[in-house]
Design an enzyme around this catalytic site. Structure first.
Site, PDB file in Angstrom:
ATOM      1  N   ASP A   1       1.200  -1.109   0.070  1.00 57.76           N
ATOM      2  CA  ASP A   1      -0.089  -0.621   0.342  1.00 57.76           C
ATOM      3  C   ASP A   1       0.846   0.948   0.347  1.00 57.76           C
ATOM      4  O   ASP A   1       1.401   1.309   0.623  1.00 57.76           O
ATOM      5  CB  ASP A   1      -0.467  -0.126   1.154  1.00 57.76           C
ATOM      6  CG  ASP A   1      -1.953   1.591   1.271  1.00 57.76           C
ATOM      7  OD1 ASP A   1      -1.623   2.076   0.743  1.00 57.76           O
ATOM      8  OD2 ASP A   1      -2.640   1.253   1.620  1.00 57.76           O
TER       9      ASP A   1
ATOM     10  N   TYR B   1      -4.776  16.312  -7.587  1.00 56.80           N
ATOM     11  CA  TYR B   1      -4.708  15.143  -8.759  1.00 56.80           C
ATOM     12  C   TYR B   1      -4.027  15.965  -9.790  1.00 56.80           C
ATOM     13  O   TYR B   1      -2.526  16.289 -10.050  1.00 56.80           O
ATOM     14  CB  TYR B   1      -5.718  14.910  -9.199  1.00 56.80           C
ATOM     15  CG  TYR B   1      -5.681  13.824 -10.409  1.00 56.80           C
ATOM     16  CD1 TYR B   1      -4.591  12.358 -10.230  1.00 56.80           C
ATOM     17  CD2 TYR B   1      -5.741  14.125 -12.276  1.00 56.80           C
ATOM     18  CE1 TYR B   1      -4.830  12.315 -11.274  1.00 56.80           C
ATOM     19  CE2 TYR B   1      -5.175  13.178 -12.423  1.00 56.80           C
ATOM     20  CZ  TYR B   1      -5.051  12.089 -12.333  1.00 56.80           C
ATOM     21  OH  TYR B   1      -4.487  11.163 -13.316  1.00 56.80           O
TER      22      TYR B   1
ATOM     23  N   ASN C   1       3.007   3.988 -12.606  1.00 56.39           N
ATOM     24  CA  ASN C   1       2.141   3.561 -13.367  1.00 56.39           C
ATOM     25  C   ASN C   1       0.650   4.310 -11.921  1.00 56.39           C
ATOM     26  O   ASN C   1       0.034   5.445 -12.146  1.00 56.39           O
ATOM     27  CB  ASN C   1       1.400   2.794 -13.340  1.00 56.39           C
ATOM     28  CG  ASN C   1      -0.018   2.715 -14.416  1.00 56.39           C
ATOM     29  OD1 ASN C   1      -0.885   3.084 -15.262  1.00 56.39           O
ATOM     30  ND2 ASN C   1      -1.004   1.479 -13.082  1.00 56.39           N
TER      31      ASN C   1
ATOM     32  N   ALA D   1       5.093  15.448  -9.844  1.00 59.77           N
ATOM     33  CA  ALA D   1       5.902  14.258 -10.571  1.00 59.77           C
ATOM     34  C   ALA D   1       6.347  14.295 -11.510  1.00 59.77           C
ATOM     35  O   ALA D   1       8.185  13.795 -11.712  1.00 59.77           O
ATOM     36  CB  ALA D   1       4.944  13.206 -10.126  1.00 59.77           C
ATOM     37  N   LYS D   2       6.130  14.942 -12.230  1.00 55.00           N
ATOM     38  CA  LYS D   2       6.715  15.167 -13.426  1.00 55.00           C
ATOM     39  C   LYS D   2       7.651  15.678 -13.806  1.00 55.00           C
ATOM     40  O   LYS D   2       8.777  16.064 -13.765  1.00 55.00           O
ATOM     41  CB  LYS D   2       5.546  15.678 -14.698  1.00 55.00           C
ATOM     42  CG  LYS D   2       5.757  16.288 -16.438  1.00 55.00           C
ATOM     43  CD  LYS D   2       4.546  16.801 -17.020  1.00 55.00           C
ATOM     44  CE  LYS D   2       5.623  16.569 -18.185  1.00 55.00           C
ATOM     45  NZ  LYS D   2       6.304  17.817 -18.196  1.00 55.00           N
TER      46      LYS D   2
END
Length: 226
Positions: free
Chosen positions: A46, A147, A76, A154-155
């Protein structure tokens, strides 16, 4: 040996990518929130739990050190909820646990797992990170504050990684709108929380959502047939 690591391989796009890579004869390790039957190893963890994330990072590092001369990390795993506007992100008085879990899965986990893989790369080995991103990383969408910001973070982290390490390449892949559990969660939102919900319900009702298998085929072909 070339090793593929696919996070979020318990279902949806991640499961399809991992299965297709395995069918092509590639060495694959998947990660998922819980153990699932698959033709390749799946490490359950998790990603919102720091202890389980740390254990997964150690396991992936050991796998990379053991055999890999080339590693492809398909980042992903992700979550979209809570789909709410700022000022309503708490689950109750003083409880922002859902927001914290979102950041852990969408940002902290990719940081930790990527760092563990880079640290474990043997001399001369290469790493390619395939980041499953979203158009939401590039624009503000009301109701998706977490989101949009976590995918953008992250990018950016991965772009810095590529600038730091010459033997690491990064590819950002936006799969578009797909028929997954995440889409079902989006459609369940209220218009007050997510003003654009009618658009996403229309995508589903008019059959404009791409299947995860179709998207996975394109991604796998891009990884192997080049």
């Amino acid at each position: 040996m070339r090793l593929f690591i696919v996070t979020g391989a318990g279902g949806g796009l991640g499961a399809e990518i991992a299965a297709r890579l395995t069918a092509r004869g590639e060495q694959v390790i998947g990660t998922a929130r819980r153990a699932v039957p698959a033709a390749h190893p799946v490490v359950p963890a998790d990603l919102s739990r720091p202890d389980e994330l740390a254990a997964l990072a150690r396991a992936l590092g050991e796998a990379v050190r053991a055999a890999a001369t080339s590693v492809v990390l398909v980042s992903n795993a992700g979550t979209v909820g809570p789909v709410r506007q700022v000022g309503g992100l708490a689950d109750g008085p003083g409880d922002w646990s859902a927001a914290a879990d979102h950041v852990a899965v969408n940002y902290t986990a990719p940081v930790v797992l990527t760092d563990a893989v880079v640290a474990a790369l043997p001399d001369g080995a290469t790493l390619e990170v395939v980041n499953i991103t979203s158009g939401a990383a590039e624009r503000p969408i009301p109701g998706w504050s977490l989101y949009c910001s976590s995918k953008k973070a992250a990018k950016t982290f991965l772009d810095v990684l590529a600038a730091e390490h010459p033997r690491v390449t990064v590819r950002h892949v936006d799969p578009g709108v797909m028929d997954t559990g995440m889409q079902a969660e989006i459609r369940a939102a209220t218009a007050e929380a997510f003003p654009d919900v009618a658009t996403f319900r229309d995508y589903h009702g008019t059959g404009r959502l791409r299947g995860a298998g179709e998207v996975a085929r394109t991604i796998v072909e891009g990884l192997l047939d080049r």
